[in-house]
Design a protein around this motif. Structure first.
Motif, PDB file in Angstrom:
ATOM      1  N   GLN A 106      -9.245   1.074  -6.134  1.00  0.00           N
ATOM      2  CA  GLN A 106     -10.448   0.362  -6.572  1.00  0.00           C
ATOM      3  C   GLN A 106     -10.395  -1.038  -6.000  1.00  0.00           C
ATOM      4  N   ILE A 107     -11.438  -1.437  -5.305  1.00  0.00           N
ATOM      5  CA  ILE A 107     -11.373  -2.646  -4.483  1.00  0.00           C
ATOM      6  C   ILE A 107     -11.079  -3.918  -5.277  1.00  0.00           C
ATOM      7  N   ASP A 108     -11.548  -3.986  -6.528  1.00  0.00           N
ATOM      8  CA  ASP A 108     -11.300  -5.200  -7.302  1.00  0.00           C
ATOM      9  C   ASP A 108      -9.921  -5.208  -7.965  1.00  0.00           C
ATOM     10  N   LYS A 109      -9.126  -4.131  -7.724  1.00  0.00           N
ATOM     11  CA  LYS A 109      -7.770  -4.079  -8.291  1.00  0.00           C
ATOM     12  C   LYS A 109      -6.716  -3.859  -7.221  1.00  0.00           C
ATOM     13  N   SER A 110      -7.125  -3.953  -5.953  1.00  0.00           N
ATOM     14  CA  SER A 110      -6.216  -3.571  -4.863  1.00  0.00           C
ATOM     15  C   SER A 110      -5.621  -4.768  -4.132  1.00  0.00           C
ATOM     16  N   GLY A 111      -5.878  -5.972  -4.659  1.00  0.00           N
ATOM     17  CA  GLY A 111      -5.534  -7.218  -3.963  1.00  0.00           C
ATOM     18  C   GLY A 111      -4.184  -7.290  -3.296  1.00  0.00           C
ATOM     19  N   ASN A 112      -3.097  -7.097  -4.056  1.00  0.00           N
ATOM     20  CA  ASN A 112      -1.751  -7.320  -3.514  1.00  0.00           C
ATOM     21  C   ASN A 112      -0.975  -6.026  -3.319  1.00  0.00           C
ATOM     22  N   GLY A 113      -1.672  -4.972  -2.931  1.00  0.00           N
ATOM     23  CA  GLY A 113      -1.006  -3.695  -2.715  1.00  0.00           C
ATOM     24  C   GLY A 113      -0.147  -3.713  -1.465  1.00  0.00           C
ATOM     25  N   PRO A 114       0.680  -2.677  -1.285  1.00  0.00           N
ATOM     26  CA  PRO A 114       1.576  -2.621  -0.120  1.00  0.00           C
ATOM     27  C   PRO A 114       0.806  -2.433   1.190  1.00  0.00           C
ATOM     28  N   ILE A 115       1.386  -2.906   2.273  1.00  0.00           N
ATOM     29  CA  ILE A 115       0.795  -2.726   3.609  1.00  0.00           C
ATOM     30  C   ILE A 115       1.198  -1.350   4.122  1.00  0.00           C
ATOM     31  N   MET A 116       0.199  -0.533   4.481  1.00  0.00           N
ATOM     32  CA  MET A 116       0.463   0.837   4.970  1.00  0.00           C
ATOM     33  C   MET A 116      -0.378   1.096   6.212  1.00  0.00           C
ATOM     34  N   LEU A 166     -10.447  -7.444   4.760  1.00  0.00           N
ATOM     35  CA  LEU A 166     -10.438  -7.374   6.223  1.00  0.00           C
ATOM     36  C   LEU A 166      -9.726  -8.565   6.858  1.00  0.00           C
ATOM     37  N   LYS A 167      -9.733  -9.695   6.179  1.00  0.00           N
ATOM     38  CA  LYS A 167      -9.016 -10.866   6.712  1.00  0.00           C
ATOM     39  C   LYS A 167      -7.508 -10.626   6.756  1.00  0.00           C
ATOM     40  N   SER A 168      -7.015  -9.859   5.764  1.00  0.00           N
ATOM     41  CA  SER A 168      -5.589  -9.497   5.737  1.00  0.00           C
ATOM     42  C   SER A 168      -5.487  -7.991   5.540  1.00  0.00           C
ATOM     43  N   PRO A 169      -5.785  -7.226   6.577  1.00  0.00           N
ATOM     44  CA  PRO A 169      -5.893  -5.771   6.412  1.00  0.00           C
ATOM     45  C   PRO A 169      -4.544  -5.116   6.090  1.00  0.00           C
ATOM     46  N   ARG A 170      -4.562  -4.225   5.103  1.00  0.00           N
ATOM     47  CA  ARG A 170      -3.340  -3.522   4.706  1.00  0.00           C
ATOM     48  C   ARG A 170      -3.228  -2.151   5.366  1.00  0.00           C
ATOM     49  N   TYR A 171      -4.316  -1.686   5.977  1.00  0.00           N
ATOM     50  CA  TYR A 171      -4.334  -0.354   6.584  1.00  0.00           C
ATOM     51  C   TYR A 171      -4.635  -0.450   8.073  1.00  0.00           C
ATOM     52  N   GLY A 172      -4.379   0.632   8.778  1.00  0.00           N
ATOM     53  CA  GLY A 172      -4.500   0.629  10.236  1.00  0.00           C
ATOM     54  C   GLY A 172      -5.910   0.414  10.735  1.00  0.00           C
ATOM     55  N   VAL A 173      -6.848   1.241  10.265  1.00  0.00           N
ATOM     56  CA  VAL A 173      -8.246   1.132  10.675  1.00  0.00           C
ATOM     57  C   VAL A 173      -9.143   1.350   9.451  1.00  0.00           C
TER      58      VAL A 173
END
Length: 578
Positions: A54-64, A87-94
């Motif tokens: 959920q986008i409003d709860k995903s702030g500091n999740g792991p980078i994958m 998008l400024k600090s993307p955690r996923y590949g694409v």
């Protein structure tokens, strides 16, 4: 005209277009519900989606970075800002980004500027901005959209977006008609029309000989239907246990299995429910017994594992057996609880009194029956109050009415003050939907009386299902070309087509499962007509009462608490509809 299929196709396409590989589905509070109503989680998992966020709860999740991110969001300002931060600090590949409605150029610019690492592969609009509860039924899940008989501005905007999304998903550019007595329906109709003209490039669908129709109704034209006890399976579950996004909580159900705190009721996922959702409660017991018998036969066959072939057959059939076991437990639990509540709260007698109020003209008989029920400890305060609500709507113009006496009986039995105060609120709500010379419940004409006689001959169970919603009458008039321009004006002055085929009906103030059943039955008889029915919310009696409380709040008080008779009671049922 299948709204559920439209949403399923959108979800399937957005996952498919991201290509093979492991994926995460990033959604907001509403789109999580929109997807979960259309798809079971197990189905989504089969499409290589292994993580839901959920986008409003995903702030500091792991980078994958090995995961592809499929984003499905409502086009709100808040969501755009949250996505820009992601998008400024993307955690996923694409990232493959899909908005459930029309997104502004300014918002796209914000996202483009935030995509410094160029991880966004595409941005598209996929018009699934509504909750597709069934093939012909949708909701916007808006509680209390009307305050003081005026739109809550946010709810008006959400309703415009939701209805436009339905039209775009079904590829319809309709003519728009609304109920003339209602400023609420007119305002919604005009806003939808303005947006269609502004976004004309999206509504380029060819109309053909049969022009689609968007018909916007006001709940005040029929305040009776949401107040009645229901006796078909789906409607009963919603009235007595409450269904939210196709899920039912069993936390407070005595004897429910510990691993069944919540169950899914979806015709798409549950064959028994699909076949029996419109069945009368009296017939459900027999179908449950048939389901049990079938299950017991399969269970016995599973006990005979004596050879390698038996083992192989057991392993192959076990998933289906396990699924059937879950379905049996679920429906036995639900039907058992419905039966317990019906008996415990004397709902058969309450419902008989309700149907008598809604469909017959026996004032003293109804009044005597209600007085007797109000002093019965067995019935719930909610049911006692609903009987008084129905009586007040039905007989507020009768010379011998006794609304005040019934309210006094409610006080004596210790009914919560909120429900007692709502008697006046319900009456003001219903009266604000009347026009001169109309009577919401009167059924004097010969046809209605004849129908009533025949219903009585068809069996005792029909005592509890005599009532038919106003929507049924509107549908009959619509197909016969009897919806006049005076009662149902057309926005923009377009001419109404001679032949009607595709219709989207939206009810401001909420829709009910009884009305959904009426549409289902209507389309089975009129096979050339396809209808999608929706509303701000799918009501049971409790949610409707809450909506009414908000709608009449801050309204100036009338001349009298319980108005005296000012027009003949038998002046014609629903005369404003034709």
């Amino acid at each position: 005209m299948n709204v559920l299929l439209a949403v399923r196709m959108y979800v399937s396409k957005m996952i498919q277009d991201s290509g093979p590989g492991m994926k995460v589905l990033l959604m907001d509070r509403e789109t999580i519900g929109i997807v979960s109503v259309a798809y079971a989680q197990s189905e989504i998992l089969q499409k290589e989606v292994y993580l839901f966020e959920q986008i409003d709860k995903s702030g500091n999740g792991p980078i994958m970075k090995h995961l592809k991110c499929v984003v499905f969001l409502r086009p709100s300002q808040e969501n755009v800002q949250l996505l820009a931060s992601e998008l400024k600090s993307p955690r996923y590949g694409v990232y493959y980004i899909y908005f459930s409605g029309i997104i502004s150029k300014a918002s796209i610019k914000v996202l483009a500027e935030s995509d410094e690492q160029e991880v966004v592969r595409e941005i598209q609009e996929f018009y699934a901005d509504f909750f597709a509860v069934g093939p012909h039924l949708f909701s916007l899940n808006l509680e209390k959209p009307i305050h003081g008989m005026e739109w809550n501005p946010n709810c008006l905007q959400r309703s415009v977006q939701g209805v436009l999304s339905v039209l775009l998903s079904l590829k319809k550019n309709p003519i728009i008609r609304y109920q003339n007595f209602s400023s609420l329906t007119r305002r919604l109709a005009e806003n939808i029309r303005d947006t269609i003209l502004k976004e004309s490039s999206l509504f380029h669908f060819h109309r053909g000989e049969s022009i689609p129709l968007l018909l916007i109704l006001d709940r005040r034209c029929d305040p009776i239907t949401p107040l009645l006890n229901q006796w078909t399976y789906q409607a009963m579950v919603h009235e007595l246990l409450s269904i939210k996004n196709n899920r039912v909580s069993l936390v407070d159900v005595p004897g429910a299995p510990k691993d069944m705190s919540e169950v899914l009721l979806s015709a798409e996922q549950d064959e028994f429910y699909a076949n029996n959702m419109y069945l009368n409660f009296g017939d459900i017991g027999q179908t449950i017994k048939s389901l049990m018998d079938e299950f017991q036969m399969k269970a016995k066959s599973h006990q005979k594992v004596e050879s390698i072939a038996d083992m192989k057959a057991f392993v192959e059939n076990y998933p289906q057996f396990k699924k059937m076991s879950g379905a049996v437990t679920k429906h036995v639990t639900l039907v058992g609880e419905l039966s317990r509540l019906v008996t415990q709260h004397n709902l058969l007698e309450v419902s008989e009194a309700e149907q008598e109020l809604a469909c017959q003209e026996e004032h003293m008989q109804s009044l005597t029956k209600i007085r007797k029920l109000l002093v019965t400890d067995q019935i719930r305060d909610l049911d006692a109050a609903r009987l008084v609500f129905l009586y007040a709507i039905r007989y507020h113009k009768h010379p011998s009415k006794d609304i005040a006496g019934l309210v006094d009986l409610l006080r004596r039995r210790g009914t919560p003050v909120r429900l007692i105060d709502c008697v006046e609120g319900i009456l003001r709500y219903a009266s604000s939907g009347e026009t001169a010379g109309s009577s919401i419940l009167t059924t004097n004409d010969v046809t209605k009386i004849t129908e009533k006689i025949f219903k009585g001959l068809k069996g005792v169970e029909n005592v509890f299902t005599q009532h038919s919603p106003v929507l049924k009458e509107i549908l009959d008039n619509m197909v016969k070309g009897r919806l006049t321009e005076e009662a149902f004006p057309t926005v923009g002055g377009e001419s109404t087509p001679g032949r009607i085929q595709d219709v989207v009906i939206f009810i401001v103030g909420g829709v009910t499962h009884e009305e959904s059943l009426a549409v289902h039955q209507f389309c089975r008889v009129n096979t050339g007509i396809r209808i999608a029915l929706g509303g701000t919310l799918i009501h049971n009696s409790q949610s409707f009462i809450s909506d009414v409380e908000a709608a009449v709040k801050s309204l100036p008080a009338g001349n009298a608490k319980y108005p005296h008779n000012s027009a003949p009671s038998g002046s014609g049922r629903h005369s404003k509809l034709t």
